[in-house]
Motif scaffolding. Structure first.
Motif, PDB file in Angstrom:
ATOM      1  N   LEU A 258      12.703 -29.235   9.347  1.00 24.16           N
ATOM      2  CA  LEU A 258      13.883 -29.893   9.743  1.00 24.16           C
ATOM      3  C   LEU A 258      13.283 -31.219  10.334  1.00 24.16           C
ATOM      4  N   LEU A 261      12.687 -34.079   8.288  1.00 21.11           N
ATOM      5  CA  LEU A 261      14.095 -34.947   7.956  1.00 21.11           C
ATOM      6  C   LEU A 261      14.563 -35.412   9.295  1.00 21.11           C
ATOM      7  N   SER A 265      14.278 -39.652   9.780  1.00 20.03           N
ATOM      8  CA  SER A 265      15.714 -40.304   9.913  1.00 20.03           C
ATOM      9  C   SER A 265      15.820 -40.997  11.129  1.00 20.03           C
ATOM     10  N   GLN A 399      20.736 -24.005  10.354  1.00 19.73           N
ATOM     11  CA  GLN A 399      19.521 -24.551  10.214  1.00 19.73           C
ATOM     12  C   GLN A 399      19.393 -25.411   8.777  1.00 19.73           C
ATOM     13  N   LEU A 400      19.839 -24.678   7.555  1.00 19.05           N
ATOM     14  CA  LEU A 400      19.536 -25.350   6.249  1.00 19.05           C
ATOM     15  C   LEU A 400      20.879 -25.534   5.678  1.00 19.05           C
ATOM     16  N   PRO A 404      21.322 -30.073   7.782  1.00 18.82           N
ATOM     17  CA  PRO A 404      20.760 -31.212   7.083  1.00 18.82           C
ATOM     18  C   PRO A 404      21.518 -32.330   6.246  1.00 18.82           C
TER      19      PRO A 404
END
Length: 447
Positions: A258, A261, A265, A399-400, A404
């Motif tokens: 993560l 990501l 970002s 978390q998933l 995200p």
């Protein structure tokens, strides 16, 4: 009375405090030495402090991968050890300890080779810009070289804790952490080694931790002794340990991925400065989370032992007390952050732009901190009872499933602020899942 007997007989409240206190002290000091790396680098690189902090921030996901190995093996093996002791099956516990040692060593060596081969491409994926890459690569190279020492000491401290000896597990973390804190300023300032010195100091401290593990087992201090004939892989133990530890492994693996990501970002919306801010927020968050993790480590052997002994009333009592304690500790950390955010960010660097961006970021990220306590307790319960699928669901939900999409969508409307907002929203949604799973397990034990 032996450590394991206390797990089934002592007052639950006293037992939690007794087991949690040394674990919390050790983990807080351990988190402090991670902070110290960032602080000394921030203070020691002058005008390049933001780039140095960003470099360590980019390296953090790599350390999370190392932690994934250590906790995946450590939590899974520790669950088997504590339940075996509850069933008075000491031979199985001994075999498990040996398999934990061999599993983590082999896995760590494989990771080391792969990480060194793909170091720069990996760091680039984790958000290292061209200006940050030299700092990130230099720091991460030495950290990766110490993988075996880090993962071995972290894994075996779980085995020591599983037999109820949290005091020695605390001393292991304490001495290793103090070693790093002493060596950091020597290597960075006196020897002028910069960010490389911070990494080398960390690796030396991990070697000290490994030596303390060997000392513990070599001198006969262990309730569950270690012997070389238990190193040979046992398929059943490896499968069960991997199954139970899968949720913890996935948590850290997903957390690391993560960061790909997050950092990409953050780099897009805020640049290197925002990467440095995020690194500081994460390090502070990890420090304030350590008391909760210490509590988690204390209640896991209580859950495992009493569940193994079919003493479900003690399991339910532990759930209630630990949930209140965890929530209280999380609330306290949120209050502290809201009271002195500028002072907290200023510890790392006096850069005005860093402080200006960091203060609102850290306050937003801590908005839902009190709701994290229940999630930690629920994860400890499910892992200790061998409910890997449910614990994996809990971890991945935040978390998933939740985080995200928020990271991808909210910045489209709120820019960098949308990234910070994503964290408290996902914390609260994860809390709802944790409460549902804990209630389900409590009802199952009542029946």
């Amino acid at each position: 009375m032996q450590h394991t007997e206390l797990l089934g007989q002592d007052n639950i409240g006293n037992l939690i405090v007794k087991l949690a206190t040394p674990a919390i002290i050790g983990l807080v000091v351990q988190a402090l030495y991670n902070l110290v790396d960032t602080i000394f680098v921030g203070r020691g690189l002058g005008e390049q402090s933001v780039l140095g902090i960003a470099g360590i921030s980019v390296a953090f996901p790599v350390q999370m991968l190392m932690m994934a190995i250590a906790l995946g093996v450590g939590i899974g093996g520790a669950s088997i050890v504590s339940r075996s002791l509850g069933k008075d099956n000491r031979k199985h516990a001994e075999k498990t300890v040996g398999n934990m040692a061999s599993m983590v060593t082999v896995t760590s060596l494989i990771f080391t080779v792969l990480a060194l081969l793909f170091l720069k491409p990996m760091l680039s994926l984790f958000g290292a810009s061209e200006t940050v890459m030299p700092f990130a690569a230099e720091y991460t190279y030495y950290i990766v070289l110490g993988t075996v020492f880090f993962t071995f000491s972290a894994t075996m401290s779980n085995a020591i804790r599983a037999e109820g000896n949290t005091r020695y597990a605390m001393m292991l973390l304490l001495i290793a952490s103090i070693t790093n804190i002493i060596l950091d300023p020597i290597f960075i300032f006196i020897l002028g080694m910069g960010i490389k010195g911070a990494a080398i100091a960390t690796v030396i401290s991990q070697i000290v931790g490994t030596l303390m593990v060997f000392y513990y087992y070599a001198t006969g201090k262990a309730t569950v002794p270690f012997s070389f004939n238990t190193l040979w892989p046992d398929t059943a133990i490896i499968q069960e340990s991997s199954y139970i530890g899968l949720s913890e492994f996935m948590f850290n693996l997903v957390e690391s991925l993560l960061f790909l990501l997050f950092n990409q970002s953050i780099l897009f919306y805020g640049g290197d400065l925002a990467i440095a801010v995020f690194g500081i927020v994460i390090k502070v968050f990890m420090l304030t989370l350590m008391p909760i993790i210490g509590l988690k480590q204390a209640i896991q052997p209580i859950f495992g032992y009493n569940y193994g002994a079919s003493n479900f009333a003690r399991v339910r009592e532990t759930i209630t007390l630990s949930a209140y304690m965890a929530t209280g500790l999380c609330f306290l950390s949120m209050v502290i952050v809201f009271l002195i955010p500028e002072q907290i960010i200023g510890i790392f660097s006096h850069d005005p732009a860093l402080i200006e961006m960091g203060v609102p970021a850290i306050k937003i990220c801590y908005l839902m901190m009190p709701f994290i306590g229940a999630q930690v307790v629920a994860t400890a319960l499910l892992q200790s009872l061998g409910k890997s699928r449910a614990s994996l669901l809990l971890i991945l939900s935040r978390q998933l499933i939740f985080l995200p999409p928020l990271i991808l969508i909210l910045p489209l409307y709120f820019g960098l602020m949308g990234i910070w907002i994503s964290f408290p929203i996902s914390d609260f949604m994860g809390f709802l899942v944790a409460v549902l799973l804990m209630k389900r397990e409590a009802m199952t034990m009542e029946n």
